[in-house]
Design an enzyme around this catalytic site. Structure first.
Site, PDB file in Angstrom:
ATOM      1  CB  SER A 163      42.938  95.464  32.642  1.00 23.68           C
ATOM      2  OG  SER A 163      42.782  96.852  32.493  1.00 23.68           O
ATOM      3  CE  LYS A 179      42.237  97.407  36.372  1.00 29.16           C
ATOM      4  NZ  LYS A 179      42.616  97.633  34.984  1.00 29.16           N
ATOM      5  CB  SER A 182      38.605  96.285  34.362  1.00 26.60           C
ATOM      6  OG  SER A 182      39.952  96.249  33.938  1.00 26.60           O
TER       7      SER A 182
END
Length: 366
Positions: A63, A66, A118
């Protein structure tokens, strides 16, 4: 008698061990030991790498992806534009903010949900809003990464879900984080421990708690993003600011990611510092003209580098003149470069420019 001699030998061996180990620790501050398979510590202001453990090895970034999704969302969209959640975005699994088809919120709130909680689903919604489709947005992500110098990075989705061709490196993620931290909105979001986002349709508030536990455990922490998958392991891109100096730590596949990051920060703040090598407009040298007059060469811009405190006295500079001595020379014209070296390695260079205009003098008038 034998037992006494054996004890004496053992005590002697212990004394030798102590004498051998302690002076080394006192004279040479050791680099930190981390559990991460790959790690890097970077100075946010200079971009210099202070610590490197397999920093250029391609790995699954999870993640931490992101960060790039948020950067493009903030740069290419308007914070208050309305995002309508598509069925595709709502269907994304794993870590989400539980979006449903047809829900509406602002782009800024979606970016907040992606960075703080997230949300994989929020990332797809952001990509579709900015580019019309997630695939088009992914192309933009890859182009942006390359433009930032993250040349060992390739994205296949907006959120970091596992894919064999979705990869990055500790160094590249530090570059992306460094750029993100230059955006005020990005920095404002990632430093929040807790916040809430407002949905317009239906009208409700959602509480969010940051997945970055370092914000609670380390007083100087001010970002950035966690990431976890089976392939990537536990990952963290973190930032911390102390006495006005900001550092970026990246740890990938790290069983103790928060401990690793804190250890890197403490070592970096304690053992390294920023050094001002030259300031913009500073007189650095005299251009070698065959004239009775002299022409000062000025540094075009400032140069600061980060280095170990015990090595800062080893920083050297070298001037290389690249222009011919033919006149005229105009004010601001490049005359050469000032190179900055440390331990036999060139760190950077800065152009040297003419302080003023210089023309041929009429021999008769002279």
């Amino acid at each position: 008698m034998f037992s006494l001699k054996l004890k004496q030998v053992c005590w002697f061996a212990l004394l030798v061990t102590i004498l051998e180990v302690q002076p080394v620790q006192a004279i040479n501050p050791s680099y930190p030991t981390v559990t991460a398979d790959a790690a890097v510590l970077m100075d946010a202001a200079t971009g210099d790498v202070l610590f490197d453990k397999q920093a250029h090895k391609k790995r699954a970034p999870a993640s931490t992806t992101k960060m790039m999704t948020a950067i493009l969302g903030l740069e290419l969209g308007k914070p208050d534009e309305i995002v309508t959640v598509s069925p595709k975005a709502a269907a994304v699994g794993e870590s989400t903010i539980h979006l449903d088809p047809g829900e509406k919120s602002t782009l800024y709130e979606m970016i907040t949900g992606a960075l703080i909680k997230s949300g994989n689903d929020a990332c797809v919604a952001i990509g579709e809003q900015i580019a019309g489709s997630e695939d088009q947005f992914i192309e933009m992500m890859n182009k942006k990464a390359f433009s930032l110098g993250a040349k060992d990075t390739h994205f296949e989705n907006t959120n970091g879900l596992p894919h064999k061709n979705h990869y990055s490196t500790a160094y590249d993620l530090a570059l992306i984080a460094r750029y993100g931290l230059s955006l005020p909105a990005f920095s404002s979001i990632i430093r929040q421990k807790e916040t809430e986002i407002h949905f317009l349709e239906p009208d409700f508030l959602m509480d969010l708690r940051n997945t970055n536990k370092l914000l609670w455990n380390y007083p100087y922490a001010d970002g950035v993003k966690t990431g976890t998958t089976n392939a990537a392991g536990k990952c963290l891109v973190a930032s911390a600011t102390k006495d006005g100096r900001q550092l970026i730590a990246v740890v990938l596949h790290a069983p103790n990611r928060f401990g690793d990051a804190q250890k890197l920060f403490e070592w970096g703040f304690e053992q390294t510092e920023n050094v001002s090598v030259v300031k913009a407009g500073e007189k650095v040298g005299v251009f070698p003209l065959n004239q009775s007059q002299t022409l000062e060469a000025l540094a075009q811009y400032s140069v600061n580098i980060s280095a170990l405190k015990i090595e800062k006295d080893k920083i050297e500079t070298k001037i290389t003149w690249t222009r011919s001595t033919d006149l005229p020379i105009y004010a601001g014209e490049e005359l050469g470069v000032l190179e900055v070296w440390l331990k036999g390695q060139k760190i950077t260079s800065v152009p040297l420019i003419a302080e003023r205009e210089m023309r041929n003098v009429n021999p008769f008038l002279r």
